[in-house]
Each structure stands twice: as structure tokens, then as C-alpha cells.
Motif scaffolding. Structure first.
Motif, PDB file in Angstrom:
ATOM      1  N   MET A   1       0.822  -1.217   0.000  1.00 15.51           N
ATOM      2  CA  MET A   1       0.000   0.000   0.000  1.00 15.51           C
ATOM      3  C   MET A   1       0.855   1.266   0.000  1.00 15.51           C
ATOM      4  SD  MET A   1      -3.034  -0.975   2.658  1.00 15.51           S
ATOM      5  CE  MET A   1      -1.894  -1.375   3.968  1.00 15.51           C
ATOM      6  N   TYR A   2       1.969   1.224   0.732  1.00 13.82           N
ATOM      7  CA  TYR A   2       2.840   2.390   0.868  1.00 13.82           C
ATOM      8  C   TYR A   2       4.251   1.973   0.463  1.00 13.82           C
ATOM      9  CZ  TYR A   2      -1.110   4.090   3.579  1.00 13.82           C
ATOM     10  OH  TYR A   2      -2.374   4.462   3.983  1.00 13.82           O
ATOM     11  N   PRO A   3       4.701   2.360  -0.728  1.00 12.33           N
ATOM     12  CA  PRO A   3       5.985   1.861  -1.247  1.00 12.33           C
ATOM     13  C   PRO A   3       7.180   2.113  -0.328  1.00 12.33           C
ATOM     14  CG  PRO A   3       4.742   2.982  -2.967  1.00 12.33           C
ATOM     15  CD  PRO A   3       4.003   3.230  -1.691  1.00 12.33           C
ATOM     16  N   SER A   4       7.163   3.209   0.437  1.00 11.12           N
ATOM     17  CA  SER A   4       8.322   3.529   1.266  1.00 11.12           C
ATOM     18  C   SER A   4       8.398   2.691   2.538  1.00 11.12           C
ATOM     19  CB  SER A   4       8.303   5.014   1.648  1.00 11.12           C
ATOM     20  OG  SER A   4       7.156   5.308   2.425  1.00 11.12           O
ATOM     21  N   SER A   5       7.294   2.034   2.921  1.00 10.77           N
ATOM     22  CA  SER A   5       7.317   1.292   4.182  1.00 10.77           C
ATOM     23  C   SER A   5       6.717  -0.104   4.101  1.00 10.77           C
ATOM     24  CB  SER A   5       6.565   2.084   5.269  1.00 10.77           C
ATOM     25  OG  SER A   5       5.200   2.248   4.918  1.00 10.77           O
ATOM     26  N   SER A   6       5.852  -0.372   3.141  1.00  8.76           N
ATOM     27  CA  SER A   6       5.171  -1.669   3.093  1.00  8.76           C
ATOM     28  C   SER A   6       6.156  -2.804   2.787  1.00  8.76           C
ATOM     29  CB  SER A   6       4.062  -1.648   2.038  1.00  8.76           C
ATOM     30  OG  SER A   6       3.028  -0.775   2.432  1.00  8.76           O
ATOM     31  N   VAL A   7       5.902  -3.942   3.390  1.00  6.30           N
ATOM     32  CA  VAL A   7       6.755  -5.110   3.210  1.00  6.30           C
ATOM     33  C   VAL A   7       6.455  -5.752   1.863  1.00  6.30           C
ATOM     34  CG1 VAL A   7       7.357  -7.374   4.145  1.00  6.30           C
ATOM     35  CG2 VAL A   7       6.828  -5.480   5.695  1.00  6.30           C
ATOM     36  N   THR A   8       7.476  -5.953   1.044  1.00 11.47           N
ATOM     37  CA  THR A   8       7.291  -6.624  -0.232  1.00 11.47           C
ATOM     38  C   THR A   8       7.226  -8.133  -0.023  1.00 11.47           C
ATOM     39  OG1 THR A   8       9.663  -6.824  -0.651  1.00 11.47           O
ATOM     40  CG2 THR A   8       8.594  -4.775  -1.365  1.00 11.47           C
ATOM     41  N   ASP A   9       6.839  -8.843  -1.055  1.00  9.27           N
ATOM     42  CA  ASP A   9       6.775 -10.307  -0.952  1.00  9.27           C
ATOM     43  C   ASP A   9       8.149 -10.896  -0.638  1.00  9.27           C
ATOM     44  OD1 ASP A   9       4.093 -10.226  -1.493  1.00  9.27           O
ATOM     45  OD2 ASP A   9       4.301 -10.666  -3.634  1.00  9.27           O
ATOM     46  N   ALA A  10       9.191 -10.349  -1.270  1.00  6.10           N
ATOM     47  CA  ALA A  10      10.539 -10.861  -1.026  1.00  6.10           C
ATOM     48  C   ALA A  10      10.977 -10.575   0.409  1.00  6.10           C
ATOM     49  CB  ALA A  10      11.521 -10.243  -2.016  1.00  6.10           C
ATOM     50  N   GLN A  11      10.645  -9.394   0.917  1.00  7.30           N
ATOM     51  CA  GLN A  11      10.954  -9.085   2.315  1.00  7.30           C
ATOM     52  C   GLN A  11      10.207 -10.001   3.273  1.00  7.30           C
ATOM     53  OE1 GLN A  11      10.321  -4.601   1.936  1.00  7.30           O
ATOM     54  NE2 GLN A  11      11.731  -4.685   3.670  1.00  7.30           N
ATOM     55  N   TRP A  12       8.932 -10.221   2.997  1.00 12.84           N
ATOM     56  CA  TRP A  12       8.125 -11.057   3.875  1.00 12.84           C
ATOM     57  C   TRP A  12       8.672 -12.482   3.928  1.00 12.84           C
ATOM     58  CZ3 TRP A  12       5.416 -10.840   7.900  1.00 12.84           C
ATOM     59  CH2 TRP A  12       4.490 -11.824   8.266  1.00 12.84           C
ATOM     60  N   PHE A  45       6.280  -0.644  10.570  1.00 12.05           N
ATOM     61  CA  PHE A  45       7.220  -0.014   9.643  1.00 12.05           C
ATOM     62  C   PHE A  45       6.708   1.355   9.192  1.00 12.05           C
ATOM     63  CE2 PHE A  45       9.424  -4.114   7.912  1.00 12.05           C
ATOM     64  CZ  PHE A  45       9.907  -4.362   9.178  1.00 12.05           C
ATOM     65  N   TYR A  46       5.389   1.488   9.040  1.00  8.17           N
ATOM     66  CA  TYR A  46       4.799   2.760   8.631  1.00  8.17           C
ATOM     67  C   TYR A  46       5.055   3.828   9.700  1.00  8.17           C
ATOM     68  CZ  TYR A  46       1.246   6.048   6.889  1.00  8.17           C
ATOM     69  OH  TYR A  46       0.590   7.169   6.411  1.00  8.17           O
ATOM     70  N   VAL A  47       4.886   3.470  10.961  1.00  9.85           N
ATOM     71  CA  VAL A  47       5.134   4.413  12.056  1.00  9.85           C
ATOM     72  C   VAL A  47       6.604   4.818  12.091  1.00  9.85           C
ATOM     73  CG1 VAL A  47       5.212   4.641  14.572  1.00  9.85           C
ATOM     74  CG2 VAL A  47       3.200   3.663  13.479  1.00  9.85           C
ATOM     75  N   VAL A  48       7.502   3.852  11.982  1.00  7.07           N
ATOM     76  CA  VAL A  48       8.931   4.135  12.067  1.00  7.07           C
ATOM     77  C   VAL A  48       9.391   4.970  10.867  1.00  7.07           C
ATOM     78  CG1 VAL A  48      11.239   3.110  12.174  1.00  7.07           C
ATOM     79  CG2 VAL A  48       9.344   2.058  13.415  1.00  7.07           C
ATOM     80  N   ARG A  49       8.908   4.654   9.691  1.00 10.10           N
ATOM     81  CA  ARG A  49       9.338   5.392   8.489  1.00 10.10           C
ATOM     82  C   ARG A  49       8.730   6.784   8.439  1.00 10.10           C
ATOM     83  NH1 ARG A  49      11.692   7.647   5.126  1.00 10.10           N
ATOM     84  NH2 ARG A  49      12.293   6.977   3.040  1.00 10.10           N
ATOM     85  N   GLY A  50       7.470   6.916   8.832  1.00 17.09           N
ATOM     86  CA  GLY A  50       6.797   8.207   8.713  1.00 17.09           C
ATOM     87  C   GLY A  50       6.909   9.100   9.930  1.00 17.09           C
ATOM     88  N   GLY A  51       7.288   8.542  11.081  1.00 15.62           N
ATOM     89  CA  GLY A  51       7.442   9.346  12.273  1.00 15.62           C
ATOM     90  C   GLY A  51       6.141   9.813  12.894  1.00 15.62           C
ATOM     91  N   ILE A  52       5.036   9.133  12.612  1.00 16.82           N
ATOM     92  CA  ILE A  52       3.741   9.556  13.138  1.00 16.82           C
ATOM     93  C   ILE A  52       3.502   8.935  14.511  1.00 16.82           C
ATOM     94  CG2 ILE A  52       2.784   9.757  10.806  1.00 16.82           C
ATOM     95  CD1 ILE A  52       1.280   7.110  11.401  1.00 16.82           C
ATOM     96  N   ALA A  53       2.470   9.437  15.200  1.00 17.57           N
ATOM     97  CA  ALA A  53       2.055   8.833  16.465  1.00 17.57           C
ATOM     98  C   ALA A  53       1.304   7.531  16.176  1.00 17.57           C
ATOM     99  CB  ALA A  53       1.157   9.798  17.236  1.00 17.57           C
ATOM    100  N   TRP A  54       1.311   6.629  17.151  1.00 17.40           N
ATOM    101  CA  TRP A  54       0.641   5.352  16.958  1.00 17.40           C
ATOM    102  C   TRP A  54      -0.840   5.543  16.634  1.00 17.40           C
ATOM    103  CZ3 TRP A  54       3.478   1.100  16.432  1.00 17.40           C
ATOM    104  CH2 TRP A  54       4.749   1.069  17.012  1.00 17.40           C
ATOM    105  N   ARG A  55      -1.482   6.488  17.307  1.00 18.48           N
ATOM    106  CA  ARG A  55      -2.921   6.693  17.111  1.00 18.48           C
ATOM    107  C   ARG A  55      -3.259   7.333  15.762  1.00 18.48           C
ATOM    108  NH1 ARG A  55      -5.909   5.716  21.659  1.00 18.48           N
ATOM    109  NH2 ARG A  55      -4.767   5.589  23.633  1.00 18.48           N
ATOM    110  N   GLN A  56      -2.245   7.755  15.022  1.00 19.76           N
ATOM    111  CA  GLN A  56      -2.475   8.341  13.699  1.00 19.76           C
ATOM    112  C   GLN A  56      -2.361   7.331  12.571  1.00 19.76           C
ATOM    113  OE1 GLN A  56       0.439  11.566  13.838  1.00 19.76           O
ATOM    114  NE2 GLN A  56      -1.209  13.057  14.159  1.00 19.76           N
TER     115      GLN A  56
END
Length: 265
Positions: A1-12, A45-56
Motif C-alpha cells: 500500500m505504501y511503497p516507502s514502508s510496506s513489506v514486499t513479498d521478497a521481504q516477507w 514499519f509505517y510508524v517508524v518510516r513516517g514518524g507519526i504517532a501510533w494513534r495516527q
């Protein structure tokens, strides 16, 4: 869904076997996991890459507090470090090196602390004029993380370096040489030699150097700090607990290494 943070099939394919066993795996006590583990990992990974709060977290992810609970549970279990170490060893082998390093480079980086960082676990770095925490890392000659220790920002590098080298020696008996900057000179070098059988070589700037200069060996650890800082959750410290910030550093490197291994695969 999000290219900068989503896990690809190879990563998974790389990460799934390294995850802790799922809850209620034996059918005795506790609830089975309700949400897809890949989606939970994507959310972290989305939280760590984007720096957002958990509730966001966007609504397409599992509930924010469920994701945070998984993150915190894996911190307590030491899972993030185990996943990180397995990927690092695999990447070293892929690069034609032995999984156990023989040399390391150490350095520190102060990061400002958000209002969620308690007064008891933060300090003021007068040299960098930063109020927050300081992360001390040791990397191999390729820049892969070997150890990380998070302290208050006001602590001297040589004082926190004692704890960093003790952690490094406990995990790697093969390391005999450590490169460091001038902040570690003095009694720290003697202590490392006598207590841990480690030779610390201080790499200093020359007196006639002006402006930015690439220093031998030290540029490797600076590049690692740049890899970590690409993940916005690590640019500023939002964690209430120092061990949670250490986990954030491990996750940033997990993302970096798993992508490199996935591309090579």
C-alpha cells in the motif's frame, strides 16, 4: 500500500520465519492472534518510516493500540534484536564476510526529545545544544549495526562508551579492534584494553583540516546514522522508554537490511 514502508513479498519471505511464535500456537491458554502479522508489521514499519504517532495510523491497518501492544511485547521478548541480528549475519555472509566481525567503529548521536520523553530519562548535550537522548552505536566495517545503547544526552561519550563496549564484548568475542573519535581518548582507551582486551584506535582530525573532511573509518558510522535518520521516528525521540528507542533503531536497520537482501534475491 505504501511503497516507502510496506513489506514486499521478497521481504516477507525473509522476515516471516524470524518473527516470534504466534499467540496461542499450541492451543493452550490465551487468544489466537486476530490480525494478519504482515499487516501488523506493515503498520509498525509505517510508524517508524513516517514518524507519526501510533494513534495516527490509517484505518486500513489493524487498530493502533493492538499494533503498539505487539511492538511493545516484542521489545520485552528481545525479538527485534534477534530479527536484526539474523538479518545482519545473513547480509555479512552475502557480502562474502564471516558472520562474526573482528573490528568495529563506535560513535554517538544526540537527538532532541519530544514531550513524551520523561525528565528522568533525558538530558542536555551542551556541545550540540540538544535536550533529549543520545544513542551510542557500534558498527562493523560495512556499517551494519552491532550494538546500540540509548542514554540521556548529557552523558559523556567515554562514560557511555564503557557500557557500549561491554555490550559489544558480551556479544562478540571475536572483536579485537575498535575505531573511535577524539571524544573517547584518555582513560577509556586504557580501560578497554585492560578490562575487555580491546584495542581502541582514536581517529582524529588533522590540525590543518578546514570545513568538512571525510575521516578514515569514521565515515562508516556516520553513514549508518544517515541510514537510521531516513526513518523519521528516529530523527526525534518520542519514546517514553529508552529500550523502545533502541528497538526503533533496530527496526530502521531491519527495514534497510531486508530491502537490500530482497533486492539481491
Amino acid at each position: 500500500m505504501y511503497p516507502s514502508s510496506s513489506v514486499t513479498d521478497a521481504q516477507w519471505a525473509l522476515l516471516e520465519p524470524l518473527l516470534p511464535p504466534p499467540g496461542n500456537a499450541t492451543g493452550h491458554g490465551g487468544r489466537p492472534e486476530k490480525h494478519c502479522r504482515r499487516m501488523v508489521l506493515d503498520a509498525i514499519f509505517y510508524v517508524v518510516r513516517g514518524g507519526i504517532a501510533w494513534r495516527q495510523l490509517p484505518s486500513e491497518f489493524p487498530p493502533a493500540m493492538t499494533v503498539y501492544a505487539v511492538f511493545a511485547r516484542w521489545v520485552r521478548a528481545g525479538a527485534w534484536q534477534r530479527i536484526h541480528d539474523a538479518l545482519r549475519d545473513r547480509l555479512r555472509i552475502h557480502d562474502g564476510r564471516h558472520p562474526l566481525p573482528t573490528a568495529a567503529i563506535i560513535d554517538s548521536q544526540s537527538v532532541p526529545g519530544a514531550d513524551t520523553v520523561g525528565r528522568s530519562s533525558r538530558g542536555y548535550d551542551a556541545g550540540k545544544k540538544i535536550n533529549g537522548r543520545k544513542r551510542h552505536i557500534a558498527v562493523d566495517t560495512n556499517g551494519l549495526l552491532l550494538a546500540v545503547v540509548v542514554t540521556v544526552a548529557g552523558i559523556q561519550d567515554r562514560d557511555a562508551g564503557l557500557r557500549l563496549l561491554a555490550s559489544l564484548r558480551a556479544r562478540f568475542s571475536t572483536i579485537s579492534l575498535v575505531w573511535a573519535d577524539g571524544g573517547y581518548a584518555g582513560r577509556f582507551v586504557t580501560w578497554a584494553k585492560n578490562a575487555l582486551a580491546l584495542v581502541v584506535e582514536v581517529v582524529k582530525r588533522t590540525d590543518d583540516a578546514t570545513g568538512f573532511t571525510v575521516l578514515p573509518r569514521r565515515w562508516v558510522v556516520e553513514r549508518t546514522f544517515a541510514w537510521i535518520s531516513k526513518h523519521r521516528r528516529c530523527v526525534r525521540d518520542y519514546e517514553t522508554r529508552p529500550d523502545h528507542h533502541e528497538a526503533m533503531v533496530h527496526i530502521a536497520m531491519i527495514v534497510t537490511m531486508s530491502r537490500r537482501l530482497a533486492r539481491s534475491a
